[in-house]
Write an enzyme that holds these catalytic residues in place. Structure first.
Site, PDB file in Angstrom:
ATOM      1  CG  HIS A 106     -42.221  11.989  36.360  1.00 31.88           C
ATOM      2  ND1 HIS A 106     -40.996  11.288  36.638  1.00 31.88           N
ATOM      3  CD2 HIS A 106     -42.529  11.557  35.151  1.00 31.88           C
ATOM      4  CE1 HIS A 106     -40.743  10.615  35.634  1.00 31.88           C
ATOM      5  NE2 HIS A 106     -41.653  10.644  34.388  1.00 31.88           N
ATOM      6  CD  GLU A 126     -43.336  12.523  31.888  1.00 25.92           C
ATOM      7  OE1 GLU A 126     -43.604  11.184  32.058  1.00 25.92           O
ATOM      8  OE2 GLU A 126     -42.113  12.511  32.030  1.00 25.92           O
ATOM      9  CG  HIS A 180     -44.760   7.643  32.670  1.00 26.58           C
ATOM     10  ND1 HIS A 180     -43.802   8.220  33.245  1.00 26.58           N
ATOM     11  CD2 HIS A 180     -45.330   6.468  33.551  1.00 26.58           C
ATOM     12  CE1 HIS A 180     -43.541   7.426  34.458  1.00 26.58           C
ATOM     13  NE2 HIS A 180     -44.452   6.438  34.329  1.00 26.58           N
ATOM     14  CD  GLU A 210     -43.482   7.084  28.585  1.00 26.04           C
ATOM     15  OE1 GLU A 210     -43.635   8.150  28.408  1.00 26.04           O
ATOM     16  OE2 GLU A 210     -42.448   6.572  29.433  1.00 26.04           O
TER      17      GLU A 210
END
Length: 305
Positions: free
Chosen positions: A95, A132, A187, A269
């Protein structure tokens, strides 16, 4: 926090809110929504958190073509022996904080071979508003420095040096163009409270259009297995308790960053931002350093065979 193909209703709602100017956070693999930070006060707070986490280290700009970032330095004893000289690692910070202000651009669909998906998402955040995007960039900087200290050539897909993106297809192209020995996309998940732990997402065997993951499925799994092992050791956390049967390895066929990759690639993650206990870890600079160490150790173990 990649898109969740298993939760399209919530994803559609989040995208609709973004398109109308409302800042809804698109949650992760087991999606949940959270309000993003808003206003200059929040931006200033995040900038301060990043400066505190990174200290006074300089951050080289990302060139138009993939270039190495960071400078090699002697590796601490805790990193183990062995050199990664001659190896290229691409780090993909998930992101971009600017995505919140560019909903039109990130909602445009791109071709991922098997289908078309949105360019990118905003990512998720903790209840307190730690995004995030801020987390992934911080961990990516730490990971870059650790790998450079081992002698690796390191490339970042972005360094918060662009207003939004890059899109998922461009992220894949950067790794391919660098002929990376390994690519790791960093992430944090946006699942439900009570869902705890980390997991690594591996590419499924897919073929369609520009996507053909057959050559990278096996090496990507080997990379993912090494990261799961070393991440658990470094952080003291366990694989996710809400998917993949507790193995920490989740196979996906709907992520453009994996489908379009021609080099070994995984998503990590690191934890669930929507769970209070995991959020406490993710917002700790000490823990983020451990997370970067675990990923670095996993990559090094994989590359050294």
């Amino acid at each position: 926090m990649p898109y969740d193909h298993r939760n399209t209703a919530r994803r559609s709602l989040a995208l609709a809110l973004a398109a109308t100017g409302c800042c809804a956070v698109l949650a992760g693999c087991a999606a949940s929504q959270a309000a993003p930070p808003a206003g200059k006060a929040r931006e200033a707070q995040e900038a301060q958190e990043t400066r505190e986490a990174q200290g006074t280290q300089s951050r080289p700009p990302l060139a138009s073509a993939p270039t190495p970032t960071g400078s090699p330095s002697p590796a601490p004893a805790s990193q183990g022996s062995g050199s990664l000289a001659g190896r290229t690692v691409v780090i993909d910070p998930g992101h971009n904080s600017g995505n919140f202000r560019h909903s039109t651009e990130i909602n445009q669909k791109v071709n991922i071979g098997t289908t078309r998906k949105e360019c990118d998402t905003t990512g998720t955040s903790t209840d307190a508003g730690y995004t995030e995007a801020s987390f992934t960039l911080d961990v990516s900087h730490r990971l870059r420095d650790l790998l450079a200290a081992r002698g690796a050539k390191v490339v970042l897909t972005h360094d918060a040096d662009r207003p939004w993106g890059p899109c998922i297809d461009e992220r894949a192209r950067i790794g391919n163009a660098a002929r990376a020995d390994a690519v790791v996309s960093v992430h944090a998940d946006g699942s439900a409270a009570g869902h705890r732990g980390f997991h690594v997402i591996l590419p499924a065997r897919v073929r369609g259009g520009a996507a053909d993951t057959a050559p990278i499925v096996a090496p990507s799994r080997a990379l993912g297995e090494r990261i799961v092992d070393r991440f658990a050791r470094a952080t003291g956390t366990s694989p996710a308790n809400y998917l993949a049967g507790g193995t920490g390895l989740d196979v996906r066929d709907d992520l453009g960053g994996l489908n379009l990759s021609t080099v070994p690639k995984v998503f990590v993650e690191c934890g669930n931002m929507r769970d209070p206990k995991d959020a406490q870890l993710l917002t700790s600079s000490t823990w983020r350093q451990k997370a970067a160490q675990g990923i670095s150790d996993g990559i090094a173990t994989y590359l050294k065979g």
